[in-house]
Write a protein that holds these residues in place. Structure first.
Motif, PDB file in Angstrom:
ATOM      1  N   THR A  70      53.321  94.704  60.656  1.00  0.00           N
ATOM      2  CA  THR A  70      53.128  95.987  61.312  1.00  0.00           C
ATOM      3  C   THR A  70      53.432  95.844  62.797  1.00  0.00           C
ATOM      4  O   THR A  70      52.932  94.931  63.449  1.00  0.00           O
ATOM      5  CB  THR A  70      51.677  96.472  61.123  1.00  0.00           C
ATOM      6  OG1 THR A  70      51.434  96.658  59.724  1.00  0.00           O
ATOM      7  CG2 THR A  70      51.416  97.778  61.852  1.00  0.00           C
ATOM      8  N   ARG A  87      53.031  97.276  66.546  1.00  0.00           N
ATOM      9  CA  ARG A  87      52.095  98.097  67.317  1.00  0.00           C
ATOM     10  C   ARG A  87      52.718  98.399  68.678  1.00  0.00           C
ATOM     11  O   ARG A  87      53.400  97.550  69.248  1.00  0.00           O
ATOM     12  CB  ARG A  87      50.783  97.333  67.489  1.00  0.00           C
ATOM     13  CG  ARG A  87      50.171  96.954  66.144  1.00  0.00           C
ATOM     14  CD  ARG A  87      49.059  95.923  66.250  1.00  0.00           C
ATOM     15  NE  ARG A  87      48.003  96.371  67.129  1.00  0.00           N
ATOM     16  CZ  ARG A  87      47.531  95.682  68.178  1.00  0.00           C
ATOM     17  NH1 ARG A  87      47.989  94.500  68.470  1.00  0.00           N
ATOM     18  NH2 ARG A  87      46.578  96.167  68.929  1.00  0.00           N
ATOM     19  N   GLU A 136      50.805 102.360  65.246  1.00  0.00           N
ATOM     20  CA  GLU A 136      51.330 101.328  64.352  1.00  0.00           C
ATOM     21  C   GLU A 136      52.438 101.882  63.476  1.00  0.00           C
ATOM     22  O   GLU A 136      52.372 103.027  63.039  1.00  0.00           O
ATOM     23  CB  GLU A 136      50.206 100.776  63.462  1.00  0.00           C
ATOM     24  CG  GLU A 136      49.111 100.079  64.222  1.00  0.00           C
ATOM     25  CD  GLU A 136      48.055  99.471  63.307  1.00  0.00           C
ATOM     26  OE1 GLU A 136      48.016  99.805  62.099  1.00  0.00           O
ATOM     27  OE2 GLU A 136      47.270  98.654  63.809  1.00  0.00           O
TER      28      GLU A 136
END
Length: 166
Positions: free
Chosen positions: A116, A118, A55
């Motif tokens: 975020t 990923r 992440e």
């Protein structure tokens, strides 16, 4: 809400990948030489080998990731920012370099929306497994042109990188 837009070129290309006989590859040119990577195989290997999902939520790191590839801002609202991207490692001049194989629009959306990002980080060995022979790609393109089906393969193109004057 994620929606695909028929007027969006990227959405149309992704829809073609779902059709039988089409595949999704990523193309990068480094020092004038083309390299091709099989995106679907990358995700399959990541799934089967349980490649860890990393992440990034630091804005400067996301900006750095987003600077690697060309991104169409009009496509950002059409992607699912929760789906992991695919980044491979390659050896270059004695150090490791990242190849952003898939997910650049998701990363850009995460940057824009403060989310975020990923991604699966593939080892150099796995990244090498994804490489497609340039001659095979030339033949595929030639056959697609013969069939008047210029959409038979899907390309995502990396921004040209400086060659250091060589």
């Amino acid at each position: 809400m994620i929606h695909h837009d028929e007027l969006c070129e990227k959405c149309r290309m992704e829809a073609l990948v779902q059709r039988e006989g089409h595949f999704h590859f990523y193309e990068v040119t480094h020092k004038g030489k083309p390299y091709f990577f099989n995106v679907q195989l990358g995700y399959e290997l990541a799934r089967r080998l349980k490649v860890e999902i990393l992440e990034v939520n630091d804005r400067s790191q996301l900006e750095s990731l987003c600077s690697i590839n060309v991104v169409n801002p009009g496509h950002l609202d059409h992607v699912d920012p929760t789906k992991p991207g695919l980044i491979g490692l390659r050896e270059a001049n004695g150090s490791l370099a990242m190849v952003f194989i898939d997910g650049s629009h998701r990363a850009a959306r995460c940057l824009r929306d403060g989310l975020t990002f990923r991604f699966h980080l593939l080892s150099t060995g796995l990244t090498d497994c994804l490489e497609i022979d340039p001659e095979f790609m030339r033949q595929c393109r030639s056959q697609a042109e013969d069939l008047d089906d210029k959409s038979a393969t899907t390309t995502y193109v990396q921004k040209p990188q400086p060659t250091g004057g060589k």
